[in-house]
Design a protein around this motif. Structure first.
Motif: not given
Length: 341
Positions: A77-91, A293-303
């Protein structure tokens, strides 16, 4: 063979208790000794036992993730996949493992577990609810269970949440389209959700603020992350007796359906019809013309989701639940024509 505290003790000439205290930050151990112990731990490859750490702290250092999106994209998923990756990295930086929580997990031939039961079965310290049907009774049960929880994009009273500033993003996008001279602006919105309601209401309100009437048939419900469904919705709009000059789409990935339909009609973007998306998916910015478009900051959201959850786990007495809103950014791109004439 794994290096133990006794090995570190022998190497440093310190007692095992002194080494243990140094590794765990006890204040009765000098900074000089702590530095020696940590340097030796790195040199010898010492890794603390997860079991021992769990016994000491009463935690498993395991975070549960509820992720159940319905577009069929899964972990691509183009939005949730990078959110999950960032969350995983921070955890992982903070020493936590990740376990995905399911409502279809079965143990020893029993019936499927609920999200709460699976969380308890895996003995997770907390759960991040990333994507699901938030009105599902199982989700509500999990949120109200007492297990530390953080949600993404859907706030619950008294719970931590991380979300994009969707109002800021949609308002900036619509104001930009209007500033380019467009008055016949339509919106294709995603399936019902908290985010859909926020974006749709903001779109309508921003049109009103600018004194631009919303024409009949210009609001069309479709699906997120579904080019096929959005293609049908665009066809419906272009078949109106007064078709829009610009269409706001549910998300960037779904815009692929709009682009395909417009090309099939032998029309050009943005000369004949303008479009705009939402998300700011990097790979889609490589298309020509570049999508507005509007950029959502997936890295910051997950972190931030990981930080909020771990803070709640480790300092529950002082933790204050709050919603963290992450700023969005307008990408002007090239798919909105200049109609100022």
């Amino acid at each position: 063979m794994a290096v133990t505290i006794k090995d570190l003790s022998a190497y440093l000439g310190l007692s095992p208790s002194a080494v243990s205290k140094a590794l765990n930050g006890y204040t009765d151990i000098s900074q000089e000794t702590r530095n020696r112990v940590f340097a030796a731990a790195v040199k010898l490859g010492y890794r603390p036992s997860a079991i021992a750490r769990g016994l000491k702290t009463g935690r498993t250092f395991n975070i549960g993730i509820v992720y159940s999106e319905n577009s069929g994209s899964g972990f691509t998923h183009s939005y949730f996949s990078p959110v999950l990756e960032s969350l995983k990295a921070e955890a992982e930086i903070q020493g936590y493992d990740i376990t995905f929580i399911s409502s279809s997990m079965r143990a020893s031939g029993q019936k499927a577990m609920t999200y709460l039961q699976h969380s308890q079965y895996r003995n997770v310290d907390g759960v991040c609810i990333v994507c699901c049907e938030f009105n599902d009774p199982q989700i509500i049960e999990l949120v109200n269970s007492g297990i530390p929880v953080v949600t993404i994009d859907r706030p619950f009273e008294g719970k931590a949440c991380v979300a994009s500033e969707n109002v800021q993003g949609m308002k900036a996008l619509v104001n930009y389209i209007i500033s380019m001279g467009h008055k016949k602006i339509a919106m294709i919105y995603g399936s019902p959700s908290n985010i859909t309601t926020i974006r749709l209401n903001c779109f309508i309100e921003t049109m009103k603020e600018n004194g631009i009437p919303l024409l009949e048939g210009y609001l069309v419900e479709s699906l997120y992350h579904n080019p096929g469904a959005v293609k049908e919705a665009v066809a419906k709009l272009l078949s109106l007796p007064y078709p829009p000059s610009c269409i706001v789409l549910p998300d960037d990935f779904a815009s692929l359906g709009a682009i395909e339909l417009i090309e099939e009609r032998k029309l050009k973007i943005p000369e004949d019809i303008s479009i705009a998306g939402f998300d700011g998916v990097p790979i889609l910015q490589m298309l020509h013309p570049r999508i507005t478009t509007v950029l959502q900051d997936t890295f910051t959201i997950g972190r931030e989701a990981a930080k909020l959850l771990i803070n709640q786990i480790e300092d529950s007495e002082n933790f204050i639940p709050r919603t963290v809103e992450v700023a969005t950014k307008l990408i002007k791109g090239e798919t909105v024509a200049n109609n100022r004439r």
